[in-house]
Design an enzyme around this catalytic site. Structure first.
Site, PDB file in Angstrom:
ATOM      1  N   HIS A   1      69.499  -9.080  44.682  1.00 44.15           N
ATOM      2  CA  HIS A   1      69.650  -9.011  46.138  1.00 44.15           C
ATOM      3  C   HIS A   1      70.859  -8.149  46.454  1.00 44.15           C
ATOM      4  CE1 HIS A   1      66.679 -11.782  48.065  1.00 44.15           C
ATOM      5  NE2 HIS A   1      66.525 -12.119  46.796  1.00 44.15           N
TER       6      HIS A   1
ATOM      7  N   ARG B   1      56.049 -10.745  49.146  1.00 41.88           N
ATOM      8  CA  ARG B   1      56.548 -12.107  48.907  1.00 41.88           C
ATOM      9  C   ARG B   1      57.977 -12.225  49.434  1.00 41.88           C
ATOM     10  NH1 ARG B   1      60.572 -15.042  47.256  1.00 41.88           N
ATOM     11  NH2 ARG B   1      60.795 -13.878  45.320  1.00 41.88           N
ATOM     12  N   ASP B   2      58.957 -11.672  48.737  1.00 37.07           N
ATOM     13  CA  ASP B   2      60.338 -11.758  49.238  1.00 37.07           C
ATOM     14  C   ASP B   2      60.489 -10.991  50.541  1.00 37.07           C
ATOM     15  OD1 ASP B   2      63.047 -12.378  49.354  1.00 37.07           O
ATOM     16  OD2 ASP B   2      63.385 -11.941  47.243  1.00 37.07           O
TER      17      ASP B   2
ATOM     18  N   HIS C   1      60.354 -12.722  54.054  1.00 39.41           N
ATOM     19  CA  HIS C   1      61.520 -13.286  54.739  1.00 39.41           C
ATOM     20  C   HIS C   1      61.962 -12.386  55.899  1.00 39.41           C
ATOM     21  CE1 HIS C   1      62.374 -16.688  52.107  1.00 39.41           C
ATOM     22  NE2 HIS C   1      62.241 -15.907  51.058  1.00 39.41           N
TER      23      HIS C   1
ATOM     24  N   HIS D   1      66.079 -10.021  39.034  1.00 42.71           N
ATOM     25  CA  HIS D   1      65.742  -9.901  40.456  1.00 42.71           C
ATOM     26  C   HIS D   1      67.038  -9.814  41.243  1.00 42.71           C
ATOM     27  CE1 HIS D   1      63.288 -11.121  44.112  1.00 42.71           C
ATOM     28  NE2 HIS D   1      64.518 -11.438  44.514  1.00 42.71           N
TER      29      HIS D   1
ATOM     30  N   TYR E   1      73.040 -19.233  49.643  1.00 42.12           N
ATOM     31  CA  TYR E   1      71.687 -18.774  49.943  1.00 42.12           C
ATOM     32  C   TYR E   1      71.525 -18.508  51.437  1.00 42.12           C
ATOM     33  CZ  TYR E   1      66.646 -18.328  49.328  1.00 42.12           C
ATOM     34  OH  TYR E   1      65.360 -17.851  49.297  1.00 42.12           O
TER      35      TYR E   1
ATOM     36  N   SER F   1      69.862 -14.805  43.666  1.00 45.81           N
ATOM     37  CA  SER F   1      69.304 -15.173  44.974  1.00 45.81           C
ATOM     38  C   SER F   1      70.257 -14.910  46.131  1.00 45.81           C
ATOM     39  CB  SER F   1      68.914 -16.658  44.969  1.00 45.81           C
ATOM     40  OG  SER F   1      68.158 -16.988  43.836  1.00 45.81           O
TER      41      SER F   1
END
Length: 337
Positions: free
Chosen positions: A190, A7-8, A11, A188, A281, A161
């Site tokens: 990053h 999913r992520d 990207h 989650h 983002y 994010s």
């Protein structure tokens, strides 16, 4: 533990994993006893579009490729209200999804009420995700999480994010939610500031019961917490970890790596660092570079101003305004006020 590679991680490969590649990765993660695997377009179900980038296959094709490979591993999907629709929710349920994560901006949980009700009615676990968690103080994050709990969420995740949080930011938010909510709290990370693993440890120490990661750290910006590293670190720290360490290592090295190129491997370069520093983002990066060239302005200055303005996804049109103002020597933040 939730693996986000499918999913992520989409990207990092411009959403171009094929169904067969998803099959191979999912099978390896299931062999490694991963708790949950999430499958969707990088921007969630319904994200395959001219705005967010077309994926190599449809959501249905991806779910058909992954679901049969999972035995004890649960299947999760992501939906952002306003991007995905009830049709995608129906499809996910029909294809065997166990969990649907509903993601909103950190101050906009109220848009998800009907979605939680719908997911719950379909018999799926309904988890909430508060994106760009650094953009609201802990008390506001708690208020929004309480709304999701009221709507029927089984868990609420704080999503960093932009990779902008420091460990103290994580502890403040996760700790407050863990103390005040009666449901599970997740995190989650990053890695735009190089803190993906450190922030995940901070979240667990503060009371998080579940965390996310990706094989080889794939993901938006400089990627997510690298899940094979995370499994090893947590074992050394004495946590009871579900996934099998060697199996996750093998999934990363033997299955995922042959699919990647140098361009698709996440790196903590200056661009990613600036996204984390500014708290912006990753979708803003490409447009910021173009605006910087057009107006002869350092893109880093543009990103810094955008961060001060607390821009969110969908406000990319402000990039040109900021670049123009900086080129003219005007104060973009003052004009915005």
């Amino acid at each position: 533990m939730v693996d986000m590679t499918l999913r992520d991680g989409m990207h990092a490969v411009d959403h171009q994993f094929t169904p067969q590649q998803m099959t191979d990765i999912a099978s390896a993660l299931d062999d490694a006893e991963m708790d949950v695997v999430e499958v969707s377009h990088g921007d969630g179900m319904g994200g395959s579009s001219i705005n967010y980038g077309f994926s190599a296959a449809s959501t249905g094709e991806y779910l058909d490729a992954v679901a049969p490979e999972l035995t004890d591993t649960q299947l999760s999907v992501l939906l952002l209200p306003g991007i995905g629709t009830v049709e995608e929710l129906d499809l996910a349920a029909e294809k065997g999804a166990d969990i649907c994560r509903l993601a909103t901006h950190v101050t906009e949980a109220d848009v998800s009420e009907e979605h939680f009700e719908y997911v719950t009615d379909r018999g799926l676990e309904a988890d909430g995700v508060l994106m760009l968690g650094h953009m609201a103080p802990p008390e506001t994050v708690l208020e929004q999480a309480e709304l999701m709990e009221e709507y029927g969420a089984d868990a609420v995740y704080i999503m960093d994010s932009a990779g902008a949080m420091l460990p103290s930011d994580v502890r403040d938010r996760v700790g407050l939610l863990s103390d005040e909510l009666s449901i599970d709290v997740g995190f989650h990370a990053h890695n735009n500031l190089g803190l993906g693993i450190g922030n995940t440890l901070a979240a667990l120490d503060a009371g998080a019961s579940t965390v996310d990661g990706c094989l080889r750290g794939l993901g938006a910006g400089s990627g997510n917490a690298q899940i094979e590293v995370l499994v090893g670190v947590l074992e050394k720290a004495g946590y009871d970890v579900g996934p099998e360490f060697f199996g996750v290592m093998d999934a990363a090295e033997e299955v995922l790596m042959p699919m990647l190129t140098e361009d698709t491997m996440p790196t903590l370069d200056n661009d990613s660092l600036m996204l984390g520093y500014a708290g912006v983002y990753s979708s803003f990066l490409r447009h910021t570079r173009r605006a910087g060239e057009r107006y002869d302005v350092d893109p880093r200055a543009i990103l810094t101003r955008l961060g001060e303005m607390e821009v969110v996804g969908g406000q990319e049109d402000l990039i040109t305004d900021v670049a123009s103002q900086l080129a003219d020597g005007r104060d973009a933040t003052a004009d915005d006020d």
